[in-house]
Motif scaffolding. Structure first.
Motif, PDB file in Angstrom:
ATOM      1  N   PHE A 193     -52.429 -10.252  80.422  1.00 64.89           N
ATOM      2  CA  PHE A 193     -53.689  -9.720  79.364  1.00 64.89           C
ATOM      3  C   PHE A 193     -54.070 -11.412  78.831  1.00 64.89           C
ATOM      4  N   ASN A 194     -55.501 -12.326  79.451  1.00 62.11           N
ATOM      5  CA  ASN A 194     -55.532 -13.620  78.685  1.00 62.11           C
ATOM      6  C   ASN A 194     -57.300 -13.304  77.532  1.00 62.11           C
ATOM      7  N   PHE A 195     -56.555 -14.097  76.546  1.00 64.03           N
ATOM      8  CA  PHE A 195     -57.506 -13.147  75.611  1.00 64.03           C
ATOM      9  C   PHE A 195     -58.682 -14.508  75.208  1.00 64.03           C
ATOM     10  N   ILE A 196     -59.799 -13.893  75.653  1.00 64.81           N
ATOM     11  CA  ILE A 196     -60.460 -15.179  76.212  1.00 64.81           C
ATOM     12  C   ILE A 196     -61.536 -15.160  74.937  1.00 64.81           C
ATOM     13  N   LEU A 197     -62.224 -16.924  74.130  1.00 63.72           N
ATOM     14  CA  LEU A 197     -63.074 -16.762  72.838  1.00 63.72           C
ATOM     15  C   LEU A 197     -64.752 -16.241  74.308  1.00 63.72           C
ATOM     16  N   PHE A 198     -66.097 -16.088  74.286  1.00 65.66           N
ATOM     17  CA  PHE A 198     -66.870 -15.955  74.208  1.00 65.66           C
ATOM     18  C   PHE A 198     -67.415 -16.234  73.032  1.00 65.66           C
ATOM     19  N   THR A 199     -68.765 -17.462  72.744  1.00 66.29           N
ATOM     20  CA  THR A 199     -69.211 -17.195  71.877  1.00 66.29           C
ATOM     21  C   THR A 199     -70.905 -16.222  71.548  1.00 66.29           C
ATOM     22  N   VAL A 200     -71.081 -15.750  69.956  1.00 67.11           N
ATOM     23  CA  VAL A 200     -71.601 -14.492  70.375  1.00 67.11           C
ATOM     24  C   VAL A 200     -72.634 -15.406  68.637  1.00 67.11           C
ATOM     25  N   GLY A 201     -73.792 -16.358  69.153  1.00 71.00           N
ATOM     26  CA  GLY A 201     -74.680 -16.840  68.651  1.00 71.00           C
ATOM     27  C   GLY A 201     -73.613 -17.543  67.307  1.00 71.00           C
ATOM     28  N   GLU A 202     -73.185 -17.083  66.330  1.00 71.60           N
ATOM     29  CA  GLU A 202     -72.291 -17.879  65.238  1.00 71.60           C
ATOM     30  C   GLU A 202     -70.871 -17.471  65.604  1.00 71.60           C
ATOM     31  N   GLU A 203     -70.444 -16.542  66.236  1.00 71.48           N
ATOM     32  CA  GLU A 203     -69.912 -15.786  65.814  1.00 71.48           C
ATOM     33  C   GLU A 203     -68.785 -15.302  66.791  1.00 71.48           C
ATOM     34  N   ARG A 204     -66.875 -15.525  66.907  1.00 70.37           N
ATOM     35  CA  ARG A 204     -66.831 -15.632  68.642  1.00 70.37           C
ATOM     36  C   ARG A 204     -65.652 -14.079  68.987  1.00 70.37           C
ATOM     37  N   LEU A 205     -65.753 -13.545  70.231  1.00 69.61           N
ATOM     38  CA  LEU A 205     -66.635 -12.623  70.305  1.00 69.61           C
ATOM     39  C   LEU A 205     -64.341 -12.935  71.441  1.00 69.61           C
ATOM     40  N   THR A 206     -63.198 -11.835  70.863  1.00 69.62           N
ATOM     41  CA  THR A 206     -61.899 -12.168  72.564  1.00 69.62           C
ATOM     42  C   THR A 206     -62.322 -11.083  73.199  1.00 69.62           C
ATOM     43  N   VAL A 207     -62.383 -11.691  74.367  1.00 73.54           N
ATOM     44  CA  VAL A 207     -62.194 -10.401  75.747  1.00 73.54           C
ATOM     45  C   VAL A 207     -60.628 -10.637  76.486  1.00 73.54           C
ATOM     46  N   ALA A 208     -60.061  -9.652  76.430  1.00 72.48           N
ATOM     47  CA  ALA A 208     -59.168  -9.519  77.757  1.00 72.48           C
ATOM     48  C   ALA A 208     -59.087  -9.291  78.967  1.00 72.48           C
ATOM     49  N   THR A 209     -58.590 -10.237  79.810  1.00 75.62           N
ATOM     50  CA  THR A 209     -59.268 -10.206  81.356  1.00 75.62           C
ATOM     51  C   THR A 209     -57.398  -9.951  81.976  1.00 75.62           C
ATOM     52  N   THR A 210     -57.686  -9.967  82.820  1.00 73.79           N
ATOM     53  CA  THR A 210     -56.469 -10.252  84.209  1.00 73.79           C
ATOM     54  C   THR A 210     -56.857 -11.082  84.982  1.00 73.79           C
ATOM     55  N   ARG A 211     -58.054 -12.136  84.899  1.00 68.76           N
ATOM     56  CA  ARG A 211     -58.677 -12.074  86.147  1.00 68.76           C
ATOM     57  C   ARG A 211     -59.595 -13.137  85.503  1.00 68.76           C
ATOM     58  N   PRO A 212     -58.757 -14.695  84.885  1.00 69.41           N
ATOM     59  CA  PRO A 212     -59.756 -15.399  84.541  1.00 69.41           C
ATOM     60  C   PRO A 212     -60.696 -16.727  85.109  1.00 69.41           C
ATOM     61  N   GLU A 213     -59.757 -16.858  86.711  1.00 71.15           N
ATOM     62  CA  GLU A 213     -60.611 -17.142  87.588  1.00 71.15           C
ATOM     63  C   GLU A 213     -61.672 -17.017  87.911  1.00 71.15           C
ATOM     64  N   LEU A 214     -62.439 -15.268  87.576  1.00 68.95           N
ATOM     65  CA  LEU A 214     -63.525 -14.743  87.768  1.00 68.95           C
ATOM     66  C   LEU A 214     -64.752 -14.921  86.677  1.00 68.95           C
ATOM     67  N   LEU A 215     -64.220 -16.306  85.861  1.00 67.95           N
ATOM     68  CA  LEU A 215     -65.052 -16.167  84.162  1.00 67.95           C
ATOM     69  C   LEU A 215     -66.446 -17.395  84.928  1.00 67.95           C
ATOM     70  N   TYR A 216     -66.726 -17.469  85.554  1.00 71.67           N
ATOM     71  CA  TYR A 216     -68.097 -18.034  86.534  1.00 71.67           C
ATOM     72  C   TYR A 216     -68.511 -17.232  86.780  1.00 71.67           C
ATOM     73  N   GLY A 217     -67.978 -15.952  87.627  1.00 70.82           N
ATOM     74  CA  GLY A 217     -68.738 -14.996  87.625  1.00 70.82           C
ATOM     75  C   GLY A 217     -69.902 -13.786  87.593  1.00 70.82           C
ATOM     76  N   CYS A 218     -68.867 -13.961  86.031  1.00 71.28           N
ATOM     77  CA  CYS A 218     -69.314 -12.945  84.435  1.00 71.28           C
ATOM     78  C   CYS A 218     -70.646 -12.878  84.585  1.00 71.28           C
ATOM     79  N   VAL A 219     -71.069 -11.715  84.203  1.00 72.22           N
ATOM     80  CA  VAL A 219     -72.982 -11.756  84.560  1.00 72.22           C
ATOM     81  C   VAL A 219     -73.028 -10.597  83.100  1.00 72.22           C
ATOM     82  N   CYS A 220     -71.617  -9.720  82.551  1.00 74.46           N
ATOM     83  CA  CYS A 220     -72.295  -8.817  81.168  1.00 74.46           C
ATOM     84  C   CYS A 220     -71.116  -8.789  80.540  1.00 74.46           C
ATOM     85  N   LEU A 221     -70.911  -8.624  79.609  1.00 78.00           N
ATOM     86  CA  LEU A 221     -69.970  -7.772  78.823  1.00 78.00           C
ATOM     87  C   LEU A 221     -69.923  -6.896  78.318  1.00 78.00           C
TER      88      LEU A 221
END
Length: 791
Positions: A193-221
């Motif tokens: 599980f890779n814990f990656i920081l997404f930005t929501v406004g001024e805040e950070r939201l941590t997302v765990a994913t096993t497939r970080p290579e698909l970041l470009y294809g991310c369309v929703c949380l």
């Protein structure tokens, strides 16, 4: 008869005899009831192993049983030679890749390889003494089968049950083809599980994913709507790290709050849940994975890389920018392609499907109309149908298969199918017979082929020659029985039920017989891919004999897995010797015997005949439930114990010394001996056809007048004389007691005894009084006294 049994010479001679005399041919002119068997056509994917013998031999024994019950048995054999398994075999054996050769050249290699292995397979089945009617053989790539397969598709297309669409599809990048849900296996794999920081406004939201290579294809949380931690983010937009595009934060009940951080990245496409969300929430598509298993060149940072290389690079990039807060090693279940073991991707592609999801209820009801043996195997089918997520994808981007008989109009893009009179057809070599409905006569050829299951699922129709000049559908369908292994319930059984219901409205067969595996060790089945089978079947036959292997194959309850080791064959070898010696003994005492003579039988002779009839009755009950192993146990119990251990020892002196015991008494023993020995051979003919045929030919044929033991019918057993059976049980107990007495007193079994006293109910007293001479001889007793227990 020769002194010892020579299986090497005899088995070949018997097989030649059966072939020359068409012993197992289906009789098209006969009015007898047909028993038809839908046998699995083995895939041409490598050498056969002991696991194949185990399951195929069990079904072959049922064919023999039904033939000896008076049925006109339709027992064909096929080879599933088209499709990916054969292609993979050619690639493996020749060290090539299909895509690196001209298509025509690769197809020729596939055809040659398939022909070579099919000959080896057939030689093996014949070497095992399979009672197949080889005139009914088919191959799933031959013209008749291609015609039936293409006809099936065209009719389903016209009925709206087959359709084409552009949609996310399960994809194997290794084999470079779409696959169906039923072709998935699952593996436990270590990942992180890779814990990656997404930005929501001024805040950070941590997302765990096993497939970080698909970041470009991310369309929703996604978050769970009940998760209080993240309610404030719902309806807001997040920024994807590294790539910066904006995506919504949405709620869905399917999110597991306890997995990872409780925030799930939806990329197009990481898994089937992503597809479900994509369709449910009308999300956009962002392309990442290409059909060959690389990252699309349009993806910044990692474009053009292999997936694992891309994953490592994206993790480094995130770490360098402080966007990776950590990682956690986990073990999780991944979907892999059963043919090559590679992890599955999901990519959008235009494919052909058969609608199954909208007919789920009908497919479930069909299970109740079929008799499942063992019964619990029906649950596997039901669970599979209830958990279907996808329609059946039947198109494959491969080479050696049945072509999809379709062209596409260059003007409007509509598919045009071949006419049935054109079949079989290769769209690349033939033009459509008609113009498109828009009037255009220019077409683009469909280059895909059918999934091999799309053709082998038609095995009942192939056997019946559906729609051919010699169509036997009315006589053969539904077929009497399907035999198969339990791991292909989700494929072959399910798909065959689908096709049969869609084409005929009927179930494909009345009974389905589900066989188990042979295990190399606990939890690991013997398989071609694992190369863990030890000696090849041909080597086992050459070393131990076909009958020995067959006898071993009938050692388990139906549907259960079993282990195999060569030393387990010792029991079968002892049995072969015992059967040879028992028949040789019987024949030596029956040279002057003519069956059919009326005679009053002595009690012990009546008992062995009734015991034999009872054995036949119990074996039939088990075989009617396809319990080959339990039926063999019934026969073994009678042969080894009642017949050999007791009866032969009891009547031996009466047979040898008619001057002492009387010629009528000897005739009584001969009558029982003939009846029992013949029925023992008939019963074992299912399991060890070579030695039973040889023994029948050596002695019984001239007296029975039938050309083969395998053309005889088993006894039709009505009521059993329970009183006579009871007498026999008491007699065995008496013999056993005298043997125990001698053993406990360290006496030879031949040692004399002064007196044997028998106490019995009045009903049995007269029977024992007529048996005293036999008991004297068997126990070597000077006197046998029979007393009424109640006097």
């Amino acid at each position: 008869m020769q002194k010892n049994y020579d299986f090497i010479q005899t088995e070949g001679e018997m097989q030649k005899f059966w072939k020359e005399n068409n012993i197992y041919a289906f009789d098209r002119e006969s009015r007898r009831e047909v028993y038809s068997i839908d046998t699995p056509p083995p895939t041409v994917s490598g050498n056969l192993h002991i696991g194949h013998i185990f399951s195929y031999a069990q079904a072959e024994m049922i064919a023999r049983f039904k033939r000896m019950q008076g049925y006109n048995v339709y027992y064909p054999f096929g080879f599933d030679d088209n499709g990916l398994p054969t292609e993979r075999l050619v690639e493996r054996e020749e060290g090539i890749m299909a895509r690196d050769l001209p298509e025509g050249e690769f197809i020729k290699k596939c055809a040659a390889t398939a022909g070579k292995y099919e000959k080896e397979f057939r030689d093996l089945w014949e070497g095992l003494g399979f009672s197949v009617d080889w005139s009914l053989q088919y191959e799933t790539i031959n013209p008749m089968v291609r015609r039936i397969s293409q006809k099936s598709f065209i009719r389903l297309f016209k009925e709206g049950k087959a359709y084409m669409k552009e949609a996310p599809v399960l994809w194997c990048a290794g084999c470079r083809t779409s696959i169906a849900q039923a072709e998935l296996d699952t593996l436990e794999k270590d990942t992180a599980f890779n814990f990656i920081l997404f930005t929501v406004g001024e805040e950070r939201l941590t997302v765990a994913t096993t497939r970080p290579e698909l970041l470009y294809g991310c369309v929703c949380l996604f978050v769970n709507p009940r998760d209080e931690r993240y309610k404030k983010y719902l309806g807001k937009n997040a920024q994807v790290p590294l790539y910066g595009h904006s995506i919504p934060v949405l709620a869905d009940e399917k999110v597991d709050q306890d997995k990872g951080t409780g925030v799930v990245m939806c990329a197009t496409f990481g898994d089937s849940t992503d597809v479900e969300w994509y369709e449910k929430h009308k999300l956009p598509f962002r392309r990442v994975i290409e059909p060959e298993g690389t990252i699309s060149e349009t993806v910044p940072v990692i474009g053009g890389l292999q997936i694992m290389e891309a994953r490592k690079l994206i993790i480094r990039q995130l770490a360098d920018r402080s966007l990776l807060t950590g990682s956690q090693n986990i073990s999780h279940t991944v979907a892999v392609h059963e043919r090559c073991g590679r992890e599955i991707e999901i990519i959008p592609s235009r494919q052909w499907y058969i609608d199954i999801l909208s007919n789920r209820d009908e497919l479930l009801k069909a299970a109740d109309r079929i008799n499942w043996y063992p019964a619990h195997m029906k649950n596997r089918y039901i669970l599979w149908v209830e958990n279907l997520k996808w329609d059946w994808c039947i198109s494959r981007q491969r080479y050696f298969g049945v072509p999809i008989p379709v062209w596409y109009c260059k003007n409007c893009g509509e598919p045009v199918t071949a006419g049935e009179e054109q079949l079989p057809v290769n769209p690349a070599e033939t033009a459509p017979e008609r113009a498109c409905s828009c009037g255009c006569k220019d077409f683009i050829t469909e280059s895909s082929v059918f999934d091999t299951w799309a053709t082998s699922s038609l095995s009942p129709q192939i056997n019946a020659k559906w729609g051919e000049k010699d169509d036997m559908s009315g006589r053969l369908l539904p077929m009497s029985m399907r035999t198969q292994a339990h791991e292909i319930i989700r494929t072959w059984a399910f798909y065959t039920i689908v096709k049969s219901l869609y084409h005929t409205g009927e179930i494909p067969w009345k009974d389905i017989m589900i066989c188990g595996y042979v295990l190399a060790k606990k939890g690991e089945k013997i398989s071609k891919s694992k190369n863990n089978s030890g000696l090849s079947p041909a080597q086992l036959i050459e070393t131990h004999s076909a009958d020995v292997i067959r006898y071993w194959a009938a050692n388990a309850r139906l549907g259960t897995d079993t282990f195999f080791a060569s030393d387990e064959l010792a029991i079968a070898k002892r049995f072969i010797t015992k059967l040879w010696n028992a028949t040789k003994f019987a024949a030596s005492h029956l040279q002057d015997f003519e069956p059919g003579t009326e005679i009053t039988l002595l009690p012990v002779d009546r008992w062995i005949i009734e015991s034999c009839r009872q054995m036949v009755s119990e074996a039939v009950k088990q075989l009617d439930r396809y319990e080959i192993g339990l039926a063999r146990h019934e026969i073994d119990e009678f042969f080894w114990k009642d017949f050999c251990d007791y009866y032969l020892e009891i009547v031996k002196e009466r047979l040898y010394q008619p001057d002492k015991h009387g010629y009528q008494e000897r005739r009584s023993a001969q009558t029982a001996l003939y009846f029992s020995m013949l029925n023992i051979l008939k019963s074992y003919a299912l399991y060890v056809p070579h030695i039973t045929e040889y023994l029948y030919q050596e002695f019984f044929r001239q007296r029975e007048g039938c050309i083969s033991v395998h053309r005889l019918c088993w006894e039709k057993v009505g009521s059993i004389d329970k009183e006579t059976i009871g007498f026999g049980e008491k007699l065995k107990a008496i013999i056993s007691d005298t043997r125990r007495y001698k053993s406990e007193n360290s006496l030879s079994m031949k040692a004399g005894m002064e007196k044997v006293v028998i106490e019995c109910d009045g009903f049995y007293k007269a029977m024992f009084e007529k048996t005293t001479e036999d008991i004297k001889a068997c126990c070597n007793a000077r006197e046998v006294q029979v007393l009424n227990r109640y006097t």
